[in-house]
Design a protein around this motif. Sequence first.
Motif, PDB file in Angstrom:
ATOM      1  N   TRP A 218      86.866  31.767 132.986  1.00 43.05           N
ATOM      2  CA  TRP A 218      86.786  31.334 131.584  1.00 43.05           C
ATOM      3  C   TRP A 218      87.867  32.025 130.754  1.00 43.05           C
ATOM      4  CZ3 TRP A 218      85.134  27.177 129.553  1.00 43.05           C
ATOM      5  CH2 TRP A 218      84.030  26.507 130.084  1.00 43.05           C
ATOM      6  N   PHE A 219      88.125  33.306 131.048  1.00 39.41           N
ATOM      7  CA  PHE A 219      89.191  34.019 130.350  1.00 39.41           C
ATOM      8  C   PHE A 219      90.527  33.321 130.575  1.00 39.41           C
ATOM      9  CE2 PHE A 219      92.625  37.012 129.976  1.00 39.41           C
ATOM     10  CZ  PHE A 219      92.294  37.796 128.885  1.00 39.41           C
ATOM     11  N   VAL A 220      90.824  33.002 131.835  1.00 38.27           N
ATOM     12  CA  VAL A 220      92.103  32.376 132.172  1.00 38.27           C
ATOM     13  C   VAL A 220      92.246  31.018 131.497  1.00 38.27           C
ATOM     14  CG1 VAL A 220      93.386  31.291 134.072  1.00 38.27           C
ATOM     15  CG2 VAL A 220      92.459  33.603 134.345  1.00 38.27           C
ATOM     16  N   ILE A 221      91.209  30.196 131.555  1.00 40.69           N
ATOM     17  CA  ILE A 221      91.296  28.837 131.011  1.00 40.69           C
ATOM     18  C   ILE A 221      91.437  28.867 129.488  1.00 40.69           C
ATOM     19  CG2 ILE A 221      89.917  26.744 130.610  1.00 40.69           C
ATOM     20  CD1 ILE A 221      89.038  26.933 133.524  1.00 40.69           C
ATOM     21  N   ALA A 314      90.083  20.471 133.278  1.00 41.20           N
ATOM     22  CA  ALA A 314      89.648  21.699 133.942  1.00 41.20           C
ATOM     23  C   ALA A 314      88.542  22.378 133.144  1.00 41.20           C
ATOM     24  CB  ALA A 314      90.838  22.649 134.115  1.00 41.20           C
ATOM     25  N   TRP A 315      88.680  22.377 131.821  1.00 39.27           N
ATOM     26  CA  TRP A 315      87.636  22.942 130.956  1.00 39.27           C
ATOM     27  C   TRP A 315      86.304  22.213 131.197  1.00 39.27           C
ATOM     28  CZ3 TRP A 315      88.957  25.926 126.126  1.00 39.27           C
ATOM     29  CH2 TRP A 315      87.820  26.330 125.436  1.00 39.27           C
ATOM     30  N   GLY A 316      86.362  20.878 131.249  1.00 38.06           N
ATOM     31  CA  GLY A 316      85.145  20.100 131.488  1.00 38.06           C
ATOM     32  C   GLY A 316      84.516  20.410 132.835  1.00 38.06           C
ATOM     33  N   ILE A 344      87.591  36.085 124.443  1.00 44.40           N
ATOM     34  CA  ILE A 344      88.574  37.167 124.353  1.00 44.40           C
ATOM     35  C   ILE A 344      89.954  36.631 124.750  1.00 44.40           C
ATOM     36  CG2 ILE A 344      89.247  39.436 125.229  1.00 44.40           C
ATOM     37  CD1 ILE A 344      86.281  40.012 125.697  1.00 44.40           C
ATOM     38  N   GLY A 345      89.981  35.834 125.826  1.00 46.48           N
ATOM     39  CA  GLY A 345      91.235  35.198 126.229  1.00 46.48           C
ATOM     40  C   GLY A 345      91.768  34.268 125.165  1.00 46.48           C
ATOM     41  N   ALA A 346      90.852  33.558 124.467  1.00 47.40           N
ATOM     42  CA  ALA A 346      91.262  32.649 123.398  1.00 47.40           C
ATOM     43  C   ALA A 346      91.896  33.401 122.238  1.00 47.40           C
ATOM     44  CB  ALA A 346      90.051  31.858 122.901  1.00 47.40           C
ATOM     45  N   THR A 347      91.495  34.654 122.045  1.00 45.37           N
ATOM     46  CA  THR A 347      92.069  35.481 120.983  1.00 45.37           C
ATOM     47  C   THR A 347      93.409  36.080 121.410  1.00 45.37           C
ATOM     48  OG1 THR A 347      89.825  36.058 120.265  1.00 45.37           O
ATOM     49  CG2 THR A 347      91.628  37.424 119.429  1.00 45.37           C
ATOM     50  N   ILE A 348      93.455  36.577 122.649  1.00 46.03           N
ATOM     51  CA  ILE A 348      94.663  37.255 123.127  1.00 46.03           C
ATOM     52  C   ILE A 348      95.820  36.272 123.323  1.00 46.03           C
ATOM     53  CG2 ILE A 348      95.656  38.503 125.099  1.00 46.03           C
ATOM     54  CD1 ILE A 348      92.937  39.850 125.460  1.00 46.03           C
ATOM     55  N   GLY A 349      95.533  35.084 123.864  1.00 42.88           N
ATOM     56  CA  GLY A 349      96.587  34.123 124.191  1.00 42.88           C
ATOM     57  C   GLY A 349      97.543  33.835 123.050  1.00 42.88           C
ATOM     58  N   GLY A 372     101.314  31.939 135.812  1.00 45.10           N
ATOM     59  CA  GLY A 372     100.837  33.093 136.580  1.00 45.10           C
ATOM     60  C   GLY A 372      99.357  33.344 136.374  1.00 45.10           C
ATOM     61  N   ALA A 373      98.884  33.228 135.127  1.00 48.23           N
ATOM     62  CA  ALA A 373      97.462  33.416 134.842  1.00 48.23           C
ATOM     63  C   ALA A 373      96.622  32.367 135.559  1.00 48.23           C
ATOM     64  CB  ALA A 373      97.217  33.359 133.335  1.00 48.23           C
ATOM     65  N   LEU A 374      97.106  31.132 135.589  1.00 48.48           N
ATOM     66  CA  LEU A 374      96.369  30.054 136.255  1.00 48.48           C
ATOM     67  C   LEU A 374      96.335  30.256 137.765  1.00 48.48           C
ATOM     68  CD1 LEU A 374      97.765  27.200 134.022  1.00 48.48           C
ATOM     69  CD2 LEU A 374      95.333  27.789 134.241  1.00 48.48           C
TER      70      LEU A 374
END
Length: 390
Positions: A218-221, A314-316, A344-349, A372-374
Motif C-alpha cells: 500500500w505504501f508503494v502504490i 492496480a489500486w483496485g 504515509i507514502g501518499a504524503t512522502i511521494g 524502482g519502488a514498484l
Amino acid sequence: MEAKGTKLLLLIGTAWLFDALDVALLSFIMPVIKESWHLTGSQLGAVSAVTSLGMMIGALGCGYLADKWGRKPVMIMTLLLFSFGNLLLTIAPNVTWFIIIRLLTGIGLGGELPVAATIIADHFTGTRRARMLVLVDSFWAFGWIIASLLAFLVMPVLGWRLTVLLTALMGLYALLMRRHLPTSSAERSSNKRAFWPALRQVWSPEYRRATACLSILWFVIMFAYYGMFLWLPSVLVLRGFSMVHGFGYTVLMSLAQLPGYYLAAWLLGKVPRKAVLTAYLLGTMISAAAFGLATNTTMILISGAWLSFFTLGAWGIMIAFTPGQFAADARGMGMGFAQSIGRIGATIGPFLVGALMGMGLGISAIFMMFVGALILGVVVLLVGLHDQDR
C-alpha cells in the motif's frame, strides 16, 4: 448481478466517488487559494500534507472502530465528518483554518475506504468479492470526472467556496442513501476489544506476514500514485506541454482508468489475483518509464493514459486483495492499518518529487525512482503474500 448486489455496489461506490472528488477538487482549489491568500510553497504543501495526515488517522482509527462498533455506523460517521468538514471549509477565513478543517475532512475520507471495502468483503466471497471490490473502486474515476466538471464549469462562475458547498450537499444525499446499508453477520458479532489488543491481533503470528507485506504494498502504490499524478500538471508544464490545463486532458486521464478497472474485474475470475496484480504493477512501471522519457504530445497522451489505466487498476486489485488476508473480526483493523501506512507514502511521494526537482534532478530520473519502488512492490507481492480468501 442481482438487485441486492447492484444496490450495495451503488451505495458503497459513493465512498470512492467522494474520496476522489475531494482529492481532485483540492488539486484545483489549491492554485486559487495560493493566489487569493498569497500563500508560500510551504503553506501550500501543508494543505496537501494535512489532508494525508487526516486520512492516515482516519484509516487506522475507523478501521478499528468498524471491528468494534460495526461497519454501518462507522461508515455513516465518516461521511458525516466529510460533509461537515466541507461545510466548515466554505467559511474558512484564512489558510490556518483551512488546514485545521482539512485535517477533519481527511479523517472522514481516510476512514471511509477501508470500512467500505470491509463491508463488501463481509457480504461476498471468492471471485464475486474480488470483482465487487474492483467495481466499487472504479467509482474513483467518476469522482475525478465530476471534480473536473465542477472545476472547469462551476468554479469559475460560483467560486471555490460555493463549489465545495455543492460537494457537502452531495455528501448529505449519499448519507440518506446509506440508511439502507445492510448489516452483516460480522457486524452483529463485532470485536469489542480495545485498540491496542486489536492492533496486536493483526501483528500476531497468524497475520504478521500479511500485515507487513500489505503495508509495504500500500505504501508503494500510494507513494507512486500520489507522487506521479499530483505532479503530472507541473511536469508537463515544465516540458512545455500546456494542454494539461485543458478540460479534455483531465477527462481523458480519468476515462482511461475505467477500462483498467473493468479488465481487472474480469481477469480476477480467470487468473489468480497475484498474477493479475503483478501484471498491473509491471504495466505501471513500463508506463511510468515511458512517461518519464516522453518528448512529444502523442507520447505524453498515450503513456499518460496507460499510466492511469494500470496505476488505478492496480489500486483496485489491492482493494480486492487485502480484506481476504484477514478473518472477519480483524478485517477492519487489518485493512485500516495497511492503508494508514499507505497514506504515509501518499504524503512522502509528492514532497519527495518537489525536493528532488529543487535539487536539480531530471524528470526522467524521478520517474525511474517510482519504477524502482514498484519493483520492490512486485518482489514483496510475489515472495511475501499468499493468494487466500478468508
